[in-house]
Write a protein that holds these residues in place. Structure first.
Motif: not given
Length: 51
Positions: A2, A5, A9, A38, A42-43
């Motif tokens: 996390g 990411l 981002y 993103f 995330g999905e």
């Protein structure tokens, strides 16, 4: 993962902002591209972790 990411981002958002300010990207693309990219990442992570 996390935190990585989140950092990516931040980098992508600043890159898109710089490209938008230079005129290389249209303003709409510069504003929404990092968010949409993103959101899709995330999905994909969410769907992968459900399996």
């Amino acid at each position: 993962m996390g935190m990585g990411l989140g950092f990516l981002y931040f980098v992508a958002d600043n890159f898109a902002l710089a490209m938008g300010n230079l005129g290389a990207y249209p303003p709409f693309l510069a504003a929404w591209a990092p968010f949409l990219l993103f959101a899709m990442i995330g999905e994909a992570v969410l769907l992968k972790s459900e399996e």
